[in-house]
Scaffold this motif. Structure first.
Motif, short mmCIF file in Angstrom:
data_model
loop_
_atom_site.label_atom_id
_atom_site.label_comp_id
_atom_site.label_asym_id
_atom_site.label_seq_id
_atom_site.Cartn_x
_atom_site.Cartn_y
_atom_site.Cartn_z
N GLU A 219 -25.06 -32.67 -22.13
CA GLU A 219 -24.46 -32.57 -20.79
C GLU A 219 -25.53 -32.52 -19.71
O GLU A 219 -25.40 -33.14 -18.66
N GLU A 220 -26.62 -31.78 -19.96
CA GLU A 220 -27.72 -31.71 -18.99
C GLU A 220 -28.38 -33.08 -18.81
O GLU A 220 -28.71 -33.48 -17.70
N THR A 221 -28.58 -33.79 -19.91
CA THR A 221 -29.19 -35.11 -19.85
C THR A 221 -28.30 -36.10 -19.11
O THR A 221 -28.77 -36.86 -18.25
N ILE A 222 -27.01 -36.08 -19.41
CA ILE A 222 -26.06 -36.98 -18.74
C ILE A 222 -26.00 -36.66 -17.25
O ILE A 222 -25.96 -37.56 -16.41
N LYS A 223 -26.02 -35.38 -16.89
CA LYS A 223 -26.02 -34.98 -15.48
C LYS A 223 -27.26 -35.52 -14.77
O LYS A 223 -27.18 -36.05 -13.67
N ALA A 224 -28.41 -35.42 -15.43
CA ALA A 224 -29.66 -35.93 -14.83
C ALA A 224 -29.58 -37.44 -14.62
O ALA A 224 -30.01 -37.96 -13.58
N TRP A 225 -29.02 -38.17 -15.60
CA TRP A 225 -28.85 -39.62 -15.46
C TRP A 225 -27.97 -39.95 -14.28
O TRP A 225 -28.24 -40.87 -13.51
N ARG A 226 -26.86 -39.19 -14.12
CA ARG A 226 -25.95 -39.43 -12.99
C ARG A 226 -26.67 -39.22 -11.66
O ARG A 226 -26.47 -39.98 -10.71
N GLU A 227 -27.50 -38.18 -11.59
CA GLU A 227 -28.26 -37.91 -10.36
C GLU A 227 -29.21 -39.05 -10.04
O GLU A 227 -29.36 -39.45 -8.89
N VAL A 228 -29.86 -39.59 -11.05
CA VAL A 228 -30.78 -40.72 -10.84
C VAL A 228 -30.01 -41.93 -10.33
O VAL A 228 -30.43 -42.60 -9.38
N ILE A 229 -28.87 -42.22 -10.95
CA ILE A 229 -28.06 -43.37 -10.55
C ILE A 229 -27.58 -43.21 -9.11
O ILE A 229 -27.64 -44.15 -8.31
N GLU A 230 -27.11 -42.01 -8.76
CA GLU A 230 -26.65 -41.76 -7.39
C GLU A 230 -27.79 -41.94 -6.39
O GLU A 230 -27.59 -42.52 -5.32
N ALA A 231 -28.97 -41.44 -6.72
CA ALA A 231 -30.13 -41.59 -5.83
C ALA A 231 -30.49 -43.06 -5.65
O ALA A 231 -30.78 -43.51 -4.54
N MET A 232 -30.44 -43.83 -6.73
CA MET A 232 -30.74 -45.26 -6.64
C MET A 232 -29.70 -45.98 -5.78
O MET A 232 -30.05 -46.87 -5.00
N GLN A 233 -28.44 -45.59 -5.92
CA GLN A 233 -27.39 -46.21 -5.11
C GLN A 233 -27.57 -45.88 -3.63
O GLN A 233 -27.35 -46.73 -2.77
N GLU A 234 -27.98 -44.66 -3.33
CA GLU A 234 -28.23 -44.27 -1.94
C GLU A 234 -29.38 -45.10 -1.35
O GLU A 234 -29.30 -45.57 -0.23
N ILE A 235 -30.44 -45.24 -2.11
CA ILE A 235 -31.58 -46.03 -1.64
C ILE A 235 -31.17 -47.47 -1.42
O ILE A 235 -31.50 -48.08 -0.41
N GLU A 236 -30.41 -48.01 -2.37
CA GLU A 236 -29.96 -49.39 -2.25
C GLU A 236 -29.08 -49.58 -1.02
O GLU A 236 -29.23 -50.56 -0.28
N SER A 237 -28.18 -48.64 -0.75
CA SER A 237 -27.30 -48.80 0.42
C SER A 237 -28.08 -48.60 1.72
O SER A 237 -27.75 -49.22 2.74
N GLU A 238 -29.11 -47.79 1.70
CA GLU A 238 -29.92 -47.55 2.90
C GLU A 238 -30.83 -48.74 3.21
O GLU A 238 -30.97 -49.14 4.35
N TYR A 239 -31.44 -49.30 2.19
CA TYR A 239 -32.42 -50.36 2.41
C TYR A 239 -31.89 -51.75 2.05
O TYR A 239 -32.58 -52.75 2.26
N GLY A 240 -30.74 -51.81 1.46
CA GLY A 240 -30.18 -53.11 1.05
C GLY A 240 -30.80 -53.60 -0.23
O GLY A 240 -31.92 -53.26 -0.56
N GLU A 241 -30.03 -54.37 -0.95
CA GLU A 241 -30.52 -54.93 -2.22
C GLU A 241 -31.50 -56.03 -1.94
O GLU A 241 -31.28 -56.87 -1.08
N LYS A 242 -32.61 -56.04 -2.67
CA LYS A 242 -33.64 -57.05 -2.46
C LYS A 242 -33.78 -57.91 -3.67
O LYS A 242 -33.54 -57.60 -4.73
#
Length: 82
Positions: free
Chosen positions: A59-82
């Motif tokens: 559960e801790e590992t899956i939670k960490a993966w979700r946090e990474v994915i969310e952070a990547m999605q935030e960066i992508e929406s802020e800077y746009g997909e390249k």
């Protein structure tokens, strides 16, 4: 770099298992860990289960993966997909 992905076993059929990776289900080889059963948390690498995980650790590992994915999605929406 090698990457092991955590998931939960949904079904076991002989030497293969159906593993759920957060809603995405894949058939994987379970010959290396033949005692898996539905409900077990596992690490999958290159299409094969390589180990079981303690449920709390999973559960801790899956939670960490979700946090990474969310952070990547935030960066992508802020800077746009390249």
């Amino acid at each position: 770099m090698c990457l092991g992905v955590p998931g939960v076993v949904v079904e076991v059929k002989g030497s293969t298992a159906i593993v759920d990776f957060g809603g995405v289900k894949r058939e994987v080889d379970c010959l290396l860990v033949p005692d898996v059963k539905p409900g077990d948390y596992v690490i999958v690498h290159a299409g094969a289960i390589i180990s079981k995980l303690d449920p709390k650790e999973a559960e801790e590992t899956i939670k960490a993966w979700r946090e990474v994915i969310e952070a990547m999605q935030e960066i992508e929406s802020e800077y746009g997909e390249k």
